[in-house]
Design an enzyme around this catalytic site. Structure first.
Site, PDB file in Angstrom:
ATOM      1  N   ASP A   1       0.186  -8.305   3.690  1.00 41.22           N
ATOM      2  CA  ASP A   1       0.943  -7.255   3.014  1.00 41.22           C
ATOM      3  C   ASP A   1       0.235  -6.761   1.754  1.00 41.22           C
ATOM      4  O   ASP A   1      -0.518  -7.510   1.116  1.00 41.22           O
ATOM      5  CB  ASP A   1       2.325  -7.774   2.595  1.00 41.22           C
ATOM      6  CG  ASP A   1       3.252  -8.027   3.766  1.00 41.22           C
ATOM      7  OD1 ASP A   1       2.805  -7.884   4.922  1.00 41.22           O
ATOM      8  OD2 ASP A   1       4.425  -8.376   3.527  1.00 41.22           O
ATOM      9  N   ASP A   2       0.504  -5.514   1.399  1.00 41.61           N
ATOM     10  CA  ASP A   2       0.202  -4.923   0.081  1.00 41.61           C
ATOM     11  C   ASP A   2      -1.178  -4.307  -0.057  1.00 41.61           C
ATOM     12  O   ASP A   2      -1.476  -3.699  -1.082  1.00 41.61           O
ATOM     13  CB  ASP A   2       0.416  -5.917  -1.067  1.00 41.61           C
ATOM     14  CG  ASP A   2       1.843  -6.420  -1.166  1.00 41.61           C
ATOM     15  OD1 ASP A   2       2.698  -5.927  -0.394  1.00 41.61           O
ATOM     16  OD2 ASP A   2       2.106  -7.312  -2.001  1.00 41.61           O
TER      17      ASP A   2
ATOM     18  N   HIS B   1       4.392  -0.109   4.743  1.00 45.07           N
ATOM     19  CA  HIS B   1       4.979  -0.998   3.722  1.00 45.07           C
ATOM     20  C   HIS B   1       5.457  -0.174   2.522  1.00 45.07           C
ATOM     21  O   HIS B   1       5.429  -0.653   1.396  1.00 45.07           O
ATOM     22  CB  HIS B   1       3.936  -2.030   3.303  1.00 45.07           C
ATOM     23  CG  HIS B   1       4.475  -3.296   2.704  1.00 45.07           C
ATOM     24  ND1 HIS B   1       5.547  -4.001   3.237  1.00 45.07           N
ATOM     25  CD2 HIS B   1       4.081  -4.007   1.610  1.00 45.07           C
ATOM     26  CE1 HIS B   1       5.781  -5.069   2.495  1.00 45.07           C
ATOM     27  NE2 HIS B   1       4.908  -5.093   1.503  1.00 45.07           N
TER      28      HIS B   1
ATOM     29  N   HIS C   1       5.483   0.434  -2.631  1.00 47.24           N
ATOM     30  CA  HIS C   1       6.001  -0.942  -2.626  1.00 47.24           C
ATOM     31  C   HIS C   1       7.407  -1.007  -3.227  1.00 47.24           C
ATOM     32  O   HIS C   1       7.683  -1.770  -4.143  1.00 47.24           O
ATOM     33  CB  HIS C   1       5.052  -1.889  -3.374  1.00 47.24           C
ATOM     34  CG  HIS C   1       5.210  -3.328  -2.954  1.00 47.24           C
ATOM     35  ND1 HIS C   1       6.004  -4.215  -3.652  1.00 47.24           N
ATOM     36  CD2 HIS C   1       4.682  -4.023  -1.908  1.00 47.24           C
ATOM     37  CE1 HIS C   1       5.943  -5.405  -3.059  1.00 47.24           C
ATOM     38  NE2 HIS C   1       5.153  -5.318  -1.996  1.00 47.24           N
TER      39      HIS C   1
ATOM     40  N   HIS D   1      -0.912 -12.109   1.760  1.00 50.54           N
ATOM     41  CA  HIS D   1      -1.056 -10.856   1.007  1.00 50.54           C
ATOM     42  C   HIS D   1      -2.529 -10.614   0.698  1.00 50.54           C
ATOM     43  O   HIS D   1      -3.176 -11.476   0.090  1.00 50.54           O
ATOM     44  CB  HIS D   1      -0.266 -10.908  -0.309  1.00 50.54           C
ATOM     45  CG  HIS D   1       1.220 -11.013  -0.104  1.00 50.54           C
ATOM     46  ND1 HIS D   1       1.831 -12.209   0.223  1.00 50.54           N
ATOM     47  CD2 HIS D   1       2.199 -10.078  -0.170  1.00 50.54           C
ATOM     48  CE1 HIS D   1       3.141 -12.002   0.345  1.00 50.54           C
ATOM     49  NE2 HIS D   1       3.383 -10.721   0.116  1.00 50.54           N
TER      50      HIS D   1
END
Length: 216
Positions: free
Chosen positions: A33-34, A84, A88, A172
């Site tokens: 993620d991210d 995503h 965020h 991440h």
């Protein structure tokens, strides 16, 4: 406070979300993620390549905007990507319409029906609307690589003690998680490979089919 292993009761409460892949195959689904982030994502891709591993990257739209070459590296390596949000956003603290617009802004930079809410947080109305357009992917194992209060050893234990066949595991590819990720990811890949597992990417069509079966 977060749960390393998502309890079955929570998974059962939200059956339209994907928490784990039902399979008899010894496969684990690593997700990141991210990103994309130039300082971290290319290194992740190198580690995955060593084990012929595929993964799914849930990307922040603004990072795709800032780092398009890194995003292309992910795609060119044959991995899956998912939305995503663009910035965020936390669904619990964001009004519905701005939240949906933010997701659409991210969608303009990628082609995917996979969506993971940042922090795993969605309001019921948000989930209801998004399920018409996306397959919402959560997880059953959270590594905790983002948590400054735990050691790399604990982060590794979180994964190796909880992941099994069909698990969706969250890491991440971010600067915040980089230190633990660089220590833990190679060990996770080595450990599960030695146990006879391989690493797969989430298949959009299979998840859509799975959702149809759940809804029937």
């Amino acid at each position: 406070m977060y749960l390393v292993k998502t309890p079955q009761i929570i998974q059962n409460l939200f059956p339209n979300f994907t928490w784990k892949i039902p399979t008899a195959e010894k496969v684990i689904y690593l997700t990141f993620d991210d990103g994309p982030v130039p300082a971290v994502t290319p290194w992740v891709l190198e580690q995955l390549e060593k084990y012929d591993a595929k993964a799914t990257f849930f990307c922040v739209g603004d990072n795709i905007r800032k780092h398009p070459d890194t995003f292309r590296q992910v795609l060119n390596a044959g991995h899956a990507v998912g939305n995503h949000t663009f910035n965020h956003l936390n669904g619990w603290t964001t009004e519905n319409i701005p939240y949906f617009h933010n997701i659409r802004h991210c969608a303009n930079r990628m082609n995917s029906v996979l969506f993971r809410p940042p922090y795993g947080r969605l309001k019921p109305k948000q989930a209801q609307f998004l399920q018409r357009h996306y397959r919402i992917v959560m997880w059953d194992v959270l590594s905790g690589d983002f948590d400054p209060k735990i050691s790399s050893e604990q982060c590794l234990a979180n994964v190796v003690n909880n992941a099994d066949t069909g698990s969706i595991v969250v890491f991440h590819d971010s600067v915040k998680a980089e230190e633990k990720l660089r220590e833990v990811l190679p060990q996770v890949l080595e450990h599960f490979t030695a146990q006879g597992y391989h690493f797969g990417k989430l298949n959009e069509q299979e998840l859509i089919t799975q959702r149809a079966k759940v809804s029937a």
